[in-house]
Design a protein around this motif. Structure first.
Motif, PDB file in Angstrom:
ATOM      1  N   HIS A  12      19.676 200.733  -6.764  1.00 53.63           N
ATOM      2  CA  HIS A  12      18.885 200.616  -8.311  1.00 53.63           C
ATOM      3  C   HIS A  12      17.619 201.264  -8.018  1.00 53.63           C
ATOM      4  CE1 HIS A  12      22.415 198.439 -10.482  1.00 53.63           C
ATOM      5  NE2 HIS A  12      22.649 199.578 -10.658  1.00 53.63           N
ATOM      6  N   ARG A  13      16.826 200.357  -6.927  1.00 49.41           N
ATOM      7  CA  ARG A  13      15.497 200.737  -6.835  1.00 49.41           C
ATOM      8  C   ARG A  13      15.275 202.140  -6.422  1.00 49.41           C
ATOM      9  NH1 ARG A  13      16.311 196.529  -8.882  1.00 49.41           N
ATOM     10  NH2 ARG A  13      16.017 198.200 -10.539  1.00 49.41           N
ATOM     11  N   LEU A  14      16.292 202.679  -5.430  1.00 52.27           N
ATOM     12  CA  LEU A  14      16.052 203.895  -5.064  1.00 52.27           C
ATOM     13  C   LEU A  14      16.444 205.245  -6.158  1.00 52.27           C
ATOM     14  CD1 LEU A  14      17.919 203.834  -1.662  1.00 52.27           C
ATOM     15  CD2 LEU A  14      15.668 204.189  -1.877  1.00 52.27           C
ATOM     16  N   HIS A  15      17.316 204.653  -7.186  1.00 53.70           N
ATOM     17  CA  HIS A  15      17.669 205.351  -8.199  1.00 53.70           C
ATOM     18  C   HIS A  15      15.981 205.425  -8.881  1.00 53.70           C
ATOM     19  CE1 HIS A  15      21.584 206.948  -8.702  1.00 53.70           C
ATOM     20  NE2 HIS A  15      22.070 205.671  -8.163  1.00 53.70           N
ATOM     21  N   GLU A  16      15.433 204.347  -9.271  1.00 47.86           N
ATOM     22  CA  GLU A  16      14.061 204.243  -9.820  1.00 47.86           C
ATOM     23  C   GLU A  16      13.206 205.198  -9.072  1.00 47.86           C
ATOM     24  OE1 GLU A  16      11.221 203.001 -12.627  1.00 47.86           O
ATOM     25  OE2 GLU A  16      13.377 202.960 -12.683  1.00 47.86           O
ATOM     26  N   ALA A  17      13.164 205.036  -7.868  1.00 51.15           N
ATOM     27  CA  ALA A  17      12.206 205.911  -6.955  1.00 51.15           C
ATOM     28  C   ALA A  17      12.551 207.370  -7.237  1.00 51.15           C
ATOM     29  CB  ALA A  17      12.554 205.677  -5.462  1.00 51.15           C
ATOM     30  N   ALA A  18      13.742 207.748  -7.310  1.00 51.33           N
ATOM     31  CA  ALA A  18      14.236 209.175  -7.479  1.00 51.33           C
ATOM     32  C   ALA A  18      13.464 209.702  -8.947  1.00 51.33           C
ATOM     33  CB  ALA A  18      15.578 209.460  -7.317  1.00 51.33           C
ATOM     34  N   ALA A  19      13.746 208.897  -9.881  1.00 54.04           N
ATOM     35  CA  ALA A  19      13.479 209.065 -11.357  1.00 54.04           C
ATOM     36  C   ALA A  19      11.967 209.354 -11.466  1.00 54.04           C
ATOM     37  CB  ALA A  19      13.972 208.113 -12.286  1.00 54.04           C
TER      38      ALA A  19
ATOM     39  N   ALA B 214      19.932 197.159 -12.796  1.00 46.67           N
ATOM     40  CA  ALA B 214      19.615 198.398 -13.005  1.00 46.67           C
ATOM     41  C   ALA B 214      18.515 198.706 -14.023  1.00 46.67           C
ATOM     42  CB  ALA B 214      20.866 199.066 -13.697  1.00 46.67           C
ATOM     43  N   THR B 215      18.176 197.685 -14.968  1.00 43.11           N
ATOM     44  CA  THR B 215      17.229 197.977 -15.992  1.00 43.11           C
ATOM     45  C   THR B 215      15.968 197.163 -15.709  1.00 43.11           C
ATOM     46  OG1 THR B 215      18.275 196.095 -17.276  1.00 43.11           O
ATOM     47  CG2 THR B 215      19.035 198.276 -17.792  1.00 43.11           C
ATOM     48  N   ASP B 216      15.876 196.247 -14.971  1.00 40.34           N
ATOM     49  CA  ASP B 216      14.727 195.437 -14.573  1.00 40.34           C
ATOM     50  C   ASP B 216      14.349 195.807 -13.283  1.00 40.34           C
ATOM     51  OD1 ASP B 216      12.734 193.725 -13.952  1.00 40.34           O
ATOM     52  OD2 ASP B 216      13.898 192.048 -14.637  1.00 40.34           O
ATOM     53  N   PRO B 217      13.190 196.698 -12.877  1.00 40.92           N
ATOM     54  CA  PRO B 217      12.879 197.002 -11.527  1.00 40.92           C
ATOM     55  C   PRO B 217      12.234 196.235 -10.846  1.00 40.92           C
ATOM     56  CG  PRO B 217      11.747 198.546 -13.239  1.00 40.92           C
ATOM     57  CD  PRO B 217      12.758 197.639 -13.913  1.00 40.92           C
ATOM     58  N   GLY B 218      11.689 195.018 -11.542  1.00 42.31           N
ATOM     59  CA  GLY B 218      10.965 193.812 -11.007  1.00 42.31           C
ATOM     60  C   GLY B 218      11.957 193.101 -10.033  1.00 42.31           C
ATOM     61  N   VAL B 219      13.461 193.255 -10.226  1.00 39.49           N
ATOM     62  CA  VAL B 219      14.077 192.554  -9.460  1.00 39.49           C
ATOM     63  C   VAL B 219      14.369 193.236  -7.973  1.00 39.49           C
ATOM     64  CG1 VAL B 219      16.723 191.958  -9.281  1.00 39.49           C
ATOM     65  CG2 VAL B 219      15.735 191.511 -11.195  1.00 39.49           C
ATOM     66  N   THR B 220      14.062 192.552  -7.276  1.00 41.35           N
ATOM     67  CA  THR B 220      14.040 192.912  -5.730  1.00 41.35           C
ATOM     68  C   THR B 220      14.624 192.321  -4.582  1.00 41.35           C
ATOM     69  OG1 THR B 220      11.793 191.997  -5.117  1.00 41.35           O
ATOM     70  CG2 THR B 220      11.888 194.304  -6.103  1.00 41.35           C
TER      71      THR B 220
ATOM     72  N   ALA C 279      27.339 192.519 -16.019  1.00 45.58           N
ATOM     73  CA  ALA C 279      26.002 192.079 -16.681  1.00 45.58           C
ATOM     74  C   ALA C 279      25.101 192.078 -15.796  1.00 45.58           C
ATOM     75  CB  ALA C 279      26.069 190.703 -17.457  1.00 45.58           C
ATOM     76  N   ILE C 280      25.486 191.375 -14.271  1.00 47.98           N
ATOM     77  CA  ILE C 280      24.375 191.261 -13.394  1.00 47.98           C
ATOM     78  C   ILE C 280      24.194 192.754 -13.094  1.00 47.98           C
ATOM     79  CG2 ILE C 280      24.045 190.382 -11.048  1.00 47.98           C
ATOM     80  CD1 ILE C 280      25.979 188.128 -11.714  1.00 47.98           C
TER      81      ILE C 280
END
Length: 240
Positions: free
Chosen positions: A189-196, A148-154, A142-143
């Motif tokens: 996850h942030r890098l996946h977001e950047a790639a997308a 993965a779904t909240d790009p605001g988590v850094t 769950a964590i």
């Protein structure tokens, strides 16, 4: 392809890659890993892959097929019977985990078509899965899903706080069930977001992207992205 209902706490999905490059040059496929264990079946090479922390690539040549099982984060823990961190950055033969039965599964899956391979693997894992999911594994999954779904988590402390647990407790849980640290998961996850977001962009605003993903500046994002993907963001966007 989804697993049987009784396996959904342990297996995320089955995946298949096929290629035919006969008469062509080999192709190196760059892979941006997820925080999950995979079990793969390829003629002459069947194995269990712990989470690779660095860049991972696969060279495709001639013609071939890979049938894979992507486990849920923490989902391989009951099959391994040991902390997932013990196989991080490692490959294991199936018989190292499943004994002779693993070698029999290899032969059967390689010889089977796609639907039969799914059925065989479903049956094999279902007989070895616990009857009741592990609450700790469910928490880790769950964590990771939230990250993965909240790009605001850094930040790690922010992620731990959202689930009402301490940072050290979360780090211990991740070592046991995910095999990688919470910081690694967030960054990945942030890098996946950047790639997308870079895919298909003709005018990539790198400074804004870095800020959105919690990086101190665009140079930091560029270094992380290039280390993992093999290209800086602008070149990656053009290549896509």
């Amino acid at each position: 392809m989804k697993p049987a209902p009784e396996l959904t706490a342990f297996v995320d999905h089955y995946w298949i890659v096929t290629w035919d490059l006969r008469g062509q040059s080999p192709y190196e496929q760059q892979v941006l890993p997820h925080p999950a264990v995979n079990m793969t079946f390829k003629a002459g090479r069947c194995r269990i892959a712990g989470v690779p922390q660095g860049r991972f690539s696969e060279v495709l040549q001639d013609a071939g097929r890979v049938f894979g099982v992507r486990f849920q984060p923490g989902g391989f823990r009951p099959f391994l019977g040991a902390p997932i961190s013990t196989i991080t950055d490692r490959f294991l033969a199936l018989d190292e985990v499943f004994g002779a039965a693993g070698r029999h599964l290899e032969d059967a899956v390689i010889a089977a078509d796609d639907p039969a391979a799914v059925a065989l693997t479903d049956g094999f894992l279902a007989t070895r899965a616990p009857r009741h999911p592990d609450p700790a594994a469910e928490l880790v999954a769950a964590i990771i899903a939230h990250s993965a779904t909240d790009p605001g988590v850094t930040r790690v402390d922010e992620l731990a706080g959202r689930f009402g647990i301490g940072v050290r407790q979360m780090q211990r849980l991740f070592a046991d069930y995910a095999g990688v640290s919470p910081k690694w998961v967030i960054r990945r996850h942030r890098l996946h977001e950047a790639a997308a977001r870079a895919t298909g962009e003709t005018d990539l605003d790198l400074a804004r992207l870095a800020a959105d993903l919690g990086y101190s500046d665009q140079a930091h994002l560029t270094r992380d992205f290039a280390d993992m993907v093999g290209l800086p963001p602008f070149r990656y966007a053009r290549a896509q």
